[in-house]
Design a protein around this motif. Structure first.
Motif, PDB file in Angstrom:
ATOM      1  N   LYS A 249       0.833  -1.185   0.000  1.00 34.00           N
ATOM      2  CA  LYS A 249       0.000   0.000   0.000  1.00 34.00           C
ATOM      3  C   LYS A 249       0.877   1.247   0.000  1.00 34.00           C
ATOM      4  CE  LYS A 249      -2.462  -0.556   3.699  1.00 34.00           C
ATOM      5  NZ  LYS A 249      -3.515  -0.313   4.703  1.00 34.00           N
ATOM      6  N   GLN A 250       0.286   2.378  -0.415  1.00 35.84           N
ATOM      7  CA  GLN A 250       0.988   3.646  -0.350  1.00 35.84           C
ATOM      8  C   GLN A 250       1.462   3.870   1.085  1.00 35.84           C
ATOM      9  OE1 GLN A 250       1.159   5.428  -3.235  1.00 35.84           O
ATOM     10  NE2 GLN A 250      -0.428   4.455  -4.437  1.00 35.84           N
ATOM     11  N   SER A 251       2.675   4.329   1.216  1.00 36.08           N
ATOM     12  CA  SER A 251       3.308   4.709   2.489  1.00 36.08           C
ATOM     13  C   SER A 251       3.690   3.533   3.372  1.00 36.08           C
ATOM     14  CB  SER A 251       2.435   5.687   3.296  1.00 36.08           C
ATOM     15  OG  SER A 251       1.406   5.021   4.007  1.00 36.08           O
ATOM     16  N   ASP A 252       3.523   2.269   2.916  1.00 36.75           N
ATOM     17  CA  ASP A 252       3.922   1.148   3.759  1.00 36.75           C
ATOM     18  C   ASP A 252       5.389   1.218   4.166  1.00 36.75           C
ATOM     19  OD1 ASP A 252       1.722  -0.453   4.352  1.00 36.75           O
ATOM     20  OD2 ASP A 252       1.716  -1.355   2.367  1.00 36.75           O
ATOM     21  N   LEU A 253       6.255   1.618   3.220  1.00 32.19           N
ATOM     22  CA  LEU A 253       7.683   1.602   3.519  1.00 32.19           C
ATOM     23  C   LEU A 253       8.090   2.719   4.457  1.00 32.19           C
ATOM     24  CD1 LEU A 253       9.193   0.510   0.115  1.00 32.19           C
ATOM     25  CD2 LEU A 253       8.797  -0.822   2.161  1.00 32.19           C
ATOM     26  N   GLN A 254       7.196   3.676   4.692  1.00 34.50           N
ATOM     27  CA  GLN A 254       7.506   4.680   5.703  1.00 34.50           C
ATOM     28  C   GLN A 254       7.397   4.092   7.109  1.00 34.50           C
ATOM     29  OE1 GLN A 254       8.192   5.849   2.628  1.00 34.50           O
ATOM     30  NE2 GLN A 254       5.989   6.170   2.429  1.00 34.50           N
ATOM     31  N   ARG A 255       6.916   2.832   7.204  1.00 31.67           N
ATOM     32  CA  ARG A 255       6.886   2.154   8.498  1.00 31.67           C
ATOM     33  C   ARG A 255       8.241   1.557   8.874  1.00 31.67           C
ATOM     34  NH1 ARG A 255       1.313  -1.355   7.728  1.00 31.67           N
ATOM     35  NH2 ARG A 255       0.016   0.346   6.932  1.00 31.67           N
ATOM     36  N   LEU A 256       9.203   1.639   7.998  1.00 27.35           N
ATOM     37  CA  LEU A 256      10.541   1.146   8.330  1.00 27.35           C
ATOM     38  C   LEU A 256      11.011   1.779   9.638  1.00 27.35           C
ATOM     39  CD1 LEU A 256      12.255   1.274   4.844  1.00 27.35           C
ATOM     40  CD2 LEU A 256      11.885  -0.772   6.207  1.00 27.35           C
ATOM     41  N   PRO A 257      11.668   1.008  10.493  1.00 31.26           N
ATOM     42  CA  PRO A 257      12.086   1.544  11.788  1.00 31.26           C
ATOM     43  C   PRO A 257      12.882   2.842  11.691  1.00 31.26           C
ATOM     44  CG  PRO A 257      12.310  -0.825  11.801  1.00 31.26           C
ATOM     45  CD  PRO A 257      11.921  -0.452  10.398  1.00 31.26           C
ATOM     46  N   TYR A 258      13.732   2.976  10.684  1.00 31.84           N
ATOM     47  CA  TYR A 258      14.530   4.204  10.580  1.00 31.84           C
ATOM     48  C   TYR A 258      13.653   5.417  10.325  1.00 31.84           C
ATOM     49  CZ  TYR A 258      17.973   7.604   9.015  1.00 31.84           C
ATOM     50  OH  TYR A 258      18.736   8.741   8.887  1.00 31.84           O
ATOM     51  N   LEU A 259      12.609   5.251   9.526  1.00 31.67           N
ATOM     52  CA  LEU A 259      11.803   6.393   9.099  1.00 31.67           C
ATOM     53  C   LEU A 259      10.646   6.716  10.032  1.00 31.67           C
ATOM     54  CD1 LEU A 259      11.666   5.648   5.277  1.00 31.67           C
ATOM     55  CD2 LEU A 259      13.084   7.343   6.439  1.00 31.67           C
ATOM     56  N   ARG A 260      10.448   5.936  11.060  1.00 30.95           N
ATOM     57  CA  ARG A 260       9.313   6.186  11.945  1.00 30.95           C
ATOM     58  C   ARG A 260       9.450   7.497  12.713  1.00 30.95           C
ATOM     59  NH1 ARG A 260       8.692  -0.118  13.745  1.00 30.95           N
ATOM     60  NH2 ARG A 260       7.312  -0.733  12.050  1.00 30.95           N
ATOM     61  N   THR A 261      10.635   8.034  12.785  1.00 24.83           N
ATOM     62  CA  THR A 261      10.847   9.323  13.446  1.00 24.83           C
ATOM     63  C   THR A 261      10.924  10.465  12.440  1.00 24.83           C
ATOM     64  OG1 THR A 261      13.209   8.784  13.474  1.00 24.83           O
ATOM     65  CG2 THR A 261      11.981   8.382  15.494  1.00 24.83           C
ATOM     66  N   ALA A 262      10.635  10.190  11.177  1.00 27.11           N
ATOM     67  CA  ALA A 262      10.681  11.216  10.125  1.00 27.11           C
ATOM     68  C   ALA A 262       9.265  11.645   9.758  1.00 27.11           C
ATOM     69  CB  ALA A 262      11.405  10.677   8.892  1.00 27.11           C
ATOM     70  N   ARG A 263       9.061  12.941   9.622  1.00 28.91           N
ATOM     71  CA  ARG A 263       7.767  13.464   9.194  1.00 28.91           C
ATOM     72  C   ARG A 263       7.733  13.588   7.673  1.00 28.91           C
ATOM     73  NH1 ARG A 263       9.543  17.577  12.059  1.00 28.91           N
ATOM     74  NH2 ARG A 263       9.071  18.960  10.283  1.00 28.91           N
TER      75      ARG A 263
END
Length: 353
Positions: A249-263
């Protein structure tokens, strides 16, 4: 549910089983149900690429992938995987490798055999892939050695801090430290920056950081199989289906642990969303295979760079998968190394010619 994927240099397998999307949710009116249909391997791709694709599919069907919920297992798996790729690289490319630190950050300096050391001069900085969670050491050298040898330019590959222990912006901080150290001996326009997968995203983030810190931009940057935008668009479905992998789904890869603190509105984390910042980018090369989930992000980033007046090149290898460049025996990988080398040769030092 483990994710089947033929690229194996996975940035996607670390997301929880929910990452594949809620198949039971009602689609909106613009969502199409795709029919089941055979997808032949591209006739534009090489025979070795076809053979490798078949082998990778067989490995995936056999379940030879790590448990995406077990970080330690993933790191062991990809260490073995990267060690195997590095042995292949070393058989094909001869380079000297030296471990040191720059700006307090561990790095490997890769020098083509016989290269005459000179102070200053051109240098490349490599940011390795691996979902921001693995890839240091052998994985980084797999990306650095062929480019160093083909280009004839030394490569500094950065062992940046990894997630989940060190989330965003730790890796960007480390790249900035290395860049500041290199600026003491190199002109900015003699420095090139490149990375693959997570490293491609990090390369774009690093350029954005340099610009916001009033540092001079590097002479050129190459974002390979990842870039300065969230992973999104058609290829989250089409690229995955083309490798027998589950659609995302759209934005699934923003769930990566590194990016969870990125807006999403952070211009350093996702500079492709900031037109004013993009207009200050150096010449940029974007590259991937057509069966890569990152292609939609890369093509959109390319359009936005062009719209901002940036000299930007886009290369897509038909039939190839995510991070195919880690297989040094493929004709497409050799072509990619040459294109990367020519890109940096054309642009580094350009301001002083």
């Amino acid at each position: 549910m483990a994710v089947r994927a033929c690229g194996l240099w996975l940035i996607v397998a670390v997301v929880s089983p929910a990452w594949a999307g809620d198949q039971a949710s009602a689609p909106d009116a613009a969502t199409l149900a795709l029919p089941a249909t055979p997808l032949p391997f591209s006739e534009f791709a090489s025979a070795p690429a076809r053979e490798r694709f078949i082998a990778l599919q067989a490995e995936a069907r056999a379940g030879d992938l790590p448990d995406p919920s077990d970080l330690a297992e993933q790191r062991r798996f990809y260490q073995r995987y990267n060690d195997t790729r590095l042995a292949e690289v070393r058989r094909a490319y001869d380079a000297e490798v030296r471990e040191t630190t720059l700006g307090g950050v561990p790095v490997h300096v890769v020098t083509p055999r016989g290269h005459r050391e000179t102070k200053g001069g051109r240098v490349l900085v490599n940011l390795h892939g691996g979902a921001f969670m693995w890839g240091a050491g052998s994985g980084a050298l797999v990306e650095a050695i062929p480019v160093a040898v083909v280009s004839g330019i030394p490569v500094v590959t950065v062992d940046y801090r990894l997630a989940p222990e060190h989330p965003y912006p730790a890796a960007v901080d480390d790249v900035e430290s290395v860049y500041r150290a290199l600026l003491k001996e190199h002109r900015a326009d003699d420095i090139g920056l490149y990375g693959c997968s997570a490293g491609g995203m990090l390369a774009a983030q690093a350029v954005a950081r340099f610009l916001t810190q009033a540092l001079p931009a590097p002479g050129a940057v190459a974002t390979l199989c990842g870039t300065g935008l969230p992973f999104s668009g058609d290829t989250l479905t089409l690229g995955q289906i083309a490798t027998a992998s589950a659609p995302m789904k759209q934005s699934d890869l923003q769930r990566l642990p590194y990016l969870r603190t990125a807006r999403l509105d952070d211009p350093i984390a996702f500079p492709g969303n900031d037109a004013a910042l993009l207009a200050r980018f150096p010449p940029t090369l974007l590259m991937a295979g057509s069966r890569d989930f990152s292609v939609s992000s890369l093509t959109t980033m390319h359009r936005r760079l062009l719209g901002a007046g940036v000299d930007a090149d886009l290369v897509v290898f038909d039939g190839l998968w995510h991070a195919f460049l880690v297989f040094p025996d493929l004709p497409e990988s050799k072509e990619a190394y040459t294109l990367i080398a020519r890109f940096f040769d054309r642009h580094l030092g350009e301001a002083h010619r």
